[in-house]
Scaffold this motif. Structure first.
Motif, PDB file in Angstrom:
ATOM      1  N   HIS A 135       0.821  -1.201   0.000  1.00  0.00           N
ATOM      2  CA  HIS A 135       0.000   0.000   0.000  1.00  0.00           C
ATOM      3  C   HIS A 135       0.863   1.262   0.000  1.00  0.00           C
ATOM      4  CE1 HIS A 135      -3.336   2.646   0.764  1.00  0.00           C
ATOM      5  NE2 HIS A 135      -2.718   3.126   1.816  1.00  0.00           N
ATOM      6  N   SER A 136       2.015   1.203   0.674  1.00  0.00           N
ATOM      7  CA  SER A 136       2.842   2.399   0.808  1.00  0.00           C
ATOM      8  C   SER A 136       3.705   2.655  -0.417  1.00  0.00           C
ATOM      9  CB  SER A 136       3.716   2.308   2.065  1.00  0.00           C
ATOM     10  OG  SER A 136       4.673   1.284   1.900  1.00  0.00           O
ATOM     11  N   ARG A 137       3.831   1.686  -1.299  1.00  0.00           N
ATOM     12  CA  ARG A 137       4.605   1.895  -2.522  1.00  0.00           C
ATOM     13  C   ARG A 137       3.869   2.849  -3.438  1.00  0.00           C
ATOM     14  NH1 ARG A 137       5.680  -4.047  -2.687  1.00  0.00           N
ATOM     15  NH2 ARG A 137       7.654  -4.208  -1.639  1.00  0.00           N
ATOM     16  N   SER A 138       4.643   3.724  -4.075  1.00  0.00           N
ATOM     17  CA  SER A 138       3.997   4.637  -5.012  1.00  0.00           C
ATOM     18  C   SER A 138       3.842   3.945  -6.361  1.00  0.00           C
ATOM     19  CB  SER A 138       4.822   5.925  -5.152  1.00  0.00           C
ATOM     20  OG  SER A 138       6.094   5.621  -5.658  1.00  0.00           O
ATOM     21  N   SER A 139       3.026   4.537  -7.216  1.00  0.00           N
ATOM     22  CA  SER A 139       2.806   3.975  -8.542  1.00  0.00           C
ATOM     23  C   SER A 139       4.016   4.271  -9.423  1.00  0.00           C
ATOM     24  CB  SER A 139       1.541   4.575  -9.137  1.00  0.00           C
ATOM     25  OG  SER A 139       1.750   5.954  -9.342  1.00  0.00           O
TER      26      SER A 139
ATOM     27  N   GLN B 124      -3.459   7.504  -9.800  1.00  0.00           N
ATOM     28  CA  GLN B 124      -3.530   6.460  -8.771  1.00  0.00           C
ATOM     29  C   GLN B 124      -3.149   7.025  -7.398  1.00  0.00           C
ATOM     30  OE1 GLN B 124      -1.664   6.449 -11.537  1.00  0.00           O
ATOM     31  NE2 GLN B 124      -1.835   4.511 -12.624  1.00  0.00           N
ATOM     32  N   ASP B 125      -2.175   7.924  -7.390  1.00  0.00           N
ATOM     33  CA  ASP B 125      -1.742   8.511  -6.120  1.00  0.00           C
ATOM     34  C   ASP B 125      -2.802   9.452  -5.546  1.00  0.00           C
ATOM     35  OD1 ASP B 125       0.593   7.097  -6.361  1.00  0.00           O
ATOM     36  OD2 ASP B 125       1.865   8.837  -6.764  1.00  0.00           O
ATOM     37  N   ILE B 126      -3.384  10.286  -6.397  1.00  0.00           N
ATOM     38  CA  ILE B 126      -4.430  11.199  -5.926  1.00  0.00           C
ATOM     39  C   ILE B 126      -5.661  10.387  -5.519  1.00  0.00           C
ATOM     40  CG2 ILE B 126      -5.919  13.149  -6.523  1.00  0.00           C
ATOM     41  CD1 ILE B 126      -2.864  13.798  -6.149  1.00  0.00           C
ATOM     42  N   GLY B 127      -5.930   9.302  -6.227  1.00  0.00           N
ATOM     43  CA  GLY B 127      -7.017   8.395  -5.845  1.00  0.00           C
ATOM     44  C   GLY B 127      -6.786   7.818  -4.458  1.00  0.00           C
TER      45      GLY B 127
ATOM     46  N   LEU C 191      -9.273   8.305  -1.394  1.00  0.00           N
ATOM     47  CA  LEU C 191      -9.824   7.134  -0.710  1.00  0.00           C
ATOM     48  C   LEU C 191      -9.552   7.212   0.785  1.00  0.00           C
ATOM     49  CD1 LEU C 191     -11.359   4.491  -1.114  1.00  0.00           C
ATOM     50  CD2 LEU C 191      -9.154   3.349  -1.435  1.00  0.00           C
ATOM     51  N   ASN C 192      -8.362   7.626   1.157  1.00  0.00           N
ATOM     52  CA  ASN C 192      -8.018   7.735   2.575  1.00  0.00           C
ATOM     53  C   ASN C 192      -8.844   8.823   3.268  1.00  0.00           C
ATOM     54  OD1 ASN C 192      -6.323   7.165   4.945  1.00  0.00           O
ATOM     55  ND2 ASN C 192      -5.713   9.281   4.605  1.00  0.00           N
TER      56      ASN C 192
ATOM     57  N   ILE D 146       2.110  12.447  -0.646  1.00  0.00           N
ATOM     58  CA  ILE D 146       1.698  12.426  -2.054  1.00  0.00           C
ATOM     59  C   ILE D 146       1.369  13.844  -2.532  1.00  0.00           C
ATOM     60  CG2 ILE D 146      -0.180  11.726  -3.613  1.00  0.00           C
ATOM     61  CD1 ILE D 146      -0.185   9.001  -2.049  1.00  0.00           C
ATOM     62  N   ILE D 147       0.625  14.581  -1.724  1.00  0.00           N
ATOM     63  CA  ILE D 147       0.261  15.949  -2.115  1.00  0.00           C
ATOM     64  C   ILE D 147       1.512  16.820  -2.194  1.00  0.00           C
ATOM     65  CG2 ILE D 147      -1.039  18.017  -1.443  1.00  0.00           C
ATOM     66  CD1 ILE D 147      -2.734  15.638  -2.628  1.00  0.00           C
TER      67      ILE D 147
END
Length: 173
Positions: free
Chosen positions: A5-9, A60-63, A67-68, A146-147
């Motif tokens: 989960h913590s891996r980035s795309s 995917q990262d913004i998603g 989601l969080n 991510i942001i």
């Protein structure tokens, strides 16, 4: 699972309609919670700016951020509903706006709020208020990172018994 989960795309930014992403993830978060708790119900209010331009992001990262934030908001209203069933309407609002040279997305809930004494800690890795086994404390920390990686900023305001407001801004070109 936590490591995955913590891996980035792959990190490829592409033109993205944040309104479409927000709409999709509101439904995903809501139905994800309903799948685990059939009694869960909440009002979802979307105020999406129709003139919002496309934005270059890793969708995917913004998603993952959406989601969080949404999952946390739905959990907050569900917890408050359990404590205050009479006359309380659990509600989560999502708003998008173009602000100067940035796009702003806000997730607001009318849950129990975040106590002032822990507000400064919520973006720290492994900080969680959830019982053991129910939260890793990575969600808000990863979302914040991510942001930041998108050149943006994230902030929170909250009032106990008045809900929470999470806002992130991502610059446009």
């Amino acid at each position: 699972g936590m490591l995955q989960h913590s891996r980035s795309s792959d990190g490829q930014k592409e033109p993205t309609d944040l309104n479409v992403l927000a709409d999709e993830y509101v439904r995903l978060a809501y139905h994800g919670l309903r799948a685990r708790d059939k009694g869960f119900n909440a009002i979802m209010e979307l105020d999406l700016d129709p003139a919002l331009p496309m934005i270059e992001v890793v969708p995917q990262d913004i998603g993952r951020v959406l989601l969080n934030l949404l999952t946390n908001a739905f959990h907050a209203v569900n917890e408050r509903k359990a404590k205050t069933p009479e006359g309380y309407n659990p509600t989560v609002w999502v708003q998008t706006r173009k602000k100067d040279k940035a796009i702003e997305l806000t997730v607001r809930d009318n849950g129990g709020g975040i106590p002032e004494e822990i507000r400064d800690k919520i973006f720290q890795p492994f900080f969680t208020t959830k019982p053991t086994g129910q939260g890793t404390g990575l969600g808000l920390s990863l979302s914040y990172d991510i942001i930041k990686a998108h050149g943006g900023e994230m902030r929170v305001s909250s009032h106990e018994d008045g809900g929470s407001v999470f806002t992130f801004k991502i610059p446009t070109k």
